[in-house]
Design a protein around this motif. Structure first.
Motif, PDB file in Angstrom:
ATOM      1  N   ASN A   1     -25.095 -31.705  11.054  1.00  0.00           N
ATOM      2  CA  ASN A   1     -25.293 -33.042  11.650  1.00  0.00           C
ATOM      3  C   ASN A   1     -24.486 -34.136  11.398  1.00  0.00           C
ATOM      4  O   ASN A   1     -24.363 -35.116  12.329  1.00  0.00           O
ATOM      5  CB  ASN A   1     -26.980 -33.380  11.070  1.00  0.00           C
ATOM      6  CG  ASN A   1     -27.997 -32.340  11.597  1.00  0.00           C
ATOM      7  OD1 ASN A   1     -27.686 -31.364  12.327  1.00  0.00           O
ATOM      8  ND2 ASN A   1     -29.264 -32.684  11.022  1.00  0.00           N
TER       9      ASN A   1
ATOM     10  N   ASN B   1     -22.349 -36.425  14.116  1.00  0.00           N
ATOM     11  CA  ASN B   1     -22.007 -37.739  14.356  1.00  0.00           C
ATOM     12  C   ASN B   1     -20.768 -38.361  14.188  1.00  0.00           C
ATOM     13  O   ASN B   1     -20.306 -39.108  15.131  1.00  0.00           O
ATOM     14  CB  ASN B   1     -22.816 -38.388  13.192  1.00  0.00           C
ATOM     15  CG  ASN B   1     -24.372 -38.119  13.061  1.00  0.00           C
ATOM     16  OD1 ASN B   1     -24.939 -37.937  14.405  1.00  0.00           O
ATOM     17  ND2 ASN B   1     -24.986 -38.542  12.232  1.00  0.00           N
TER      18      ASN B   1
ATOM     19  N   GLN C   1     -19.033 -37.756  17.652  1.00  0.00           N
ATOM     20  CA  GLN C   1     -19.707 -38.906  18.398  1.00  0.00           C
ATOM     21  C   GLN C   1     -19.119 -40.161  18.516  1.00  0.00           C
ATOM     22  O   GLN C   1     -19.033 -40.807  19.388  1.00  0.00           O
ATOM     23  CB  GLN C   1     -21.211 -38.637  18.344  1.00  0.00           C
ATOM     24  CG  GLN C   1     -21.827 -37.491  19.131  1.00  0.00           C
ATOM     25  CD  GLN C   1     -23.215 -37.216  18.569  1.00  0.00           C
ATOM     26  OE1 GLN C   1     -23.568 -37.742  17.806  1.00  0.00           O
ATOM     27  NE2 GLN C   1     -23.794 -36.239  19.206  1.00  0.00           N
TER      28      GLN C   1
ATOM     29  N   ARG D   1     -26.730 -45.127  18.911  1.00  0.00           N
ATOM     30  CA  ARG D   1     -26.106 -44.323  20.160  1.00  0.00           C
ATOM     31  C   ARG D   1     -27.378 -44.625  21.097  1.00  0.00           C
ATOM     32  O   ARG D   1     -28.474 -44.618  20.800  1.00  0.00           O
ATOM     33  CB  ARG D   1     -25.816 -43.091  20.183  1.00  0.00           C
ATOM     34  CG  ARG D   1     -24.688 -42.895  19.066  1.00  0.00           C
ATOM     35  CD  ARG D   1     -24.316 -41.516  18.864  1.00  0.00           C
ATOM     36  NE  ARG D   1     -25.312 -40.431  18.676  1.00  0.00           N
ATOM     37  CZ  ARG D   1     -25.705 -39.411  19.316  1.00  0.00           C
ATOM     38  NH1 ARG D   1     -25.213 -39.433  20.537  1.00  0.00           N
ATOM     39  NH2 ARG D   1     -26.624 -38.589  18.711  1.00  0.00           N
TER      40      ARG D   1
ATOM     41  N   GLY E   1     -30.865 -36.924  13.163  1.00  0.00           N
ATOM     42  CA  GLY E   1     -29.857 -36.038  12.408  1.00  0.00           C
ATOM     43  C   GLY E   1     -29.653 -36.282  10.898  1.00  0.00           C
ATOM     44  O   GLY E   1     -29.842 -35.344  10.165  1.00  0.00           O
TER      45      GLY E   1
END
Ligand SMILES: Nc1ncnc2c1ncn2[C@@H]1O[C@H](COP(=O)(O)OP(=O)(O)OP(=O)(O)O)[C@@H](O)[C@H]1O
Ligand SMILES: [Mg+2]
Length: 358
Positions: A254, A258, A261, A317, A324
């Protein structure tokens, strides 16, 4: 008489010297040009530099970006007006920073004015109470969301079942509508399940932490569309730990997702392991722990969500569900560990501390 006065003077000097060496408060003395001319052992420890390294170094080179600036110290030398600033964050290197209360006053040595700086480090006590406070906040936010998710889950099952029954009565064209209801209900069930969080107790086994991290490495390398610069920096001397491999893997995944991303192909992610000693986890002193760091050199956590980062449904986001990190937090808590984050633009580090039982 004169002899006795001299003795007392020497005695005083001796005590003062011993006292300065044993003070817990870090003390620095700056000369007229604001260069260091003395640091007591507490200051040497705080700045991680010996007096011989600090001697003659300009104040500005040691403390960058603080409110205690040259002009204020020069004013102090000129007027003798002392001042105290609290909550000053002093950053030395990438990973070394502390928060302190600093008192600056003027002292004379050989009739020349000097600056005396006293540092009271407030990190540990502040950190501890903040940690306990955040943990409590996080638990109440999580419980609230869990309760809500539970309430949504039951009628959702009924809704889906009814749509399924209804679809048997309908012609093919009309069945498209019920299919849509079922599809959306499934999507919501998925979300609600994530909101409810991990529902099984961990299956604890002895694990090599690096084989758990290697699994994460493989998953990321195989599944990621964009090219990721994922580095490993492991301490091979770390002994096996008692944990649920799947759950730790999920937590790390998780966090790594992140980071992926948040960055683009020019940035790096590092998985690092180290042994850490004397750490507080949920108010308890843990002698030895495994420290897993997930570090990236991306833009950092957006300021507006920094304080609530681990809360469920907090996302920076547009398409994020914000679950997460909350899930990762639950998983690490189940292992009596701790998850925290240090972030600034250019360096974000998520740390998982897992206690080592011997
Ligand atoms: N390494 C990172 N760099 C920058 N921002 C980050 C990083 N890690 C987390 N964040 C920020 O923290 C937010 C919360 O993360 P979290 O994983 O809880 O939720 P999410 O990623 O938004 O959604 P989900 O994981 O449920 O799909 C992210 O939306 C992002 O803004
Ligand atoms: Mg996420």
């Amino acid at each position: 008489m004169l002899h006795q006065r001299k003795d007392i003077q020497q005695l005083k000097l001796r005590y003062q010297q011993t006292l300065a060496n044993h003070l817990v408060t870090a003390v620095l003395i700056l000369d007229e040009s604001l260069a260091v001319c003395y640091a007591n052992p507490a200051a040497e420890a705080l700045l991680i530099k010996s007096l011989s390294k600090l001697y003659g170094v300009s104040f500005e080179l040691i403390f960058t970006d603080t409110t205690i600036c040259k002009s204020r110290l020069e004013q102090l030398l000129a007027t003798g007006q002392e001042f105290t600033d609290s909550d000053i964050v002093i950053q030395f290197s990438e990973s070394h920073q502390f928060t302190a209360e600093i008192t600056a006053s003027a002292v004379e040595f050989n009739r020349i004015p000097h600056v005396l700086l006293e540092f009271k480090q407030i990190d540990q006590q502040k950190q501890l109470s903040l940690e306990v406070f955040q943990q409590k906040q996080w638990i109440s936010a999580r419980d609230l969301i869990k309760g809500l998710a539970h309430e949504i889950k039951n009628p959702l099952g009924g809704l889906r079942g009814a749509a399924q029954l209804l679809s048997k009565e309908l012609n093919a064209e009309q069945q498209e509508y019920t299919a849509m209801i079922i599809e959306q209900a499934d999507r919501l069930t998925n979300l609600v399940d994530r909101l409810l969080g991990p529902n099984q107790l961990p299956q604890i086994h002895s694990q090599n932490i690096h084989s758990v991290l290697e699994k994460v490495y493989q998953v990321i390398s195989y599944s990621s569309e964009q090219k990721i610069n994922l580095k490993r920096d492991y301490d091979p001397s770390i002994p096996v730990i008692e944990c649920d491999q799947e759950k730790i893997q999920q937590a790390v995944l998780n966090i790594v997702n992140n980071a992926i991303q948040a960055i683009d192909k020019h940035h790096n992610i590092t998985l690092r392991t180290r042994i850490a000693s004397n750490k507080t986890i949920n108010g308890k002193l843990i002698k030895l722990a495994v420290k897993i760091s997930i570090i990236d050199d991306g833009p950092g956590i957006p300021a507006k969500i920094k304080d609530t980062l681990f809360y469920p449904m907090v996302s920076g986001r547009s398409n994020g569900t914000g679950l997460g990190l909350s899930i990762a937090q639950t998983l690490i808590n189940q292992h009596h560990g701790k998850l925290y984050c240090h972030s600034r633009p250019g360096r974000t580090e998520f740390v998982i501390l897992l206690p080592l039982t011997q």
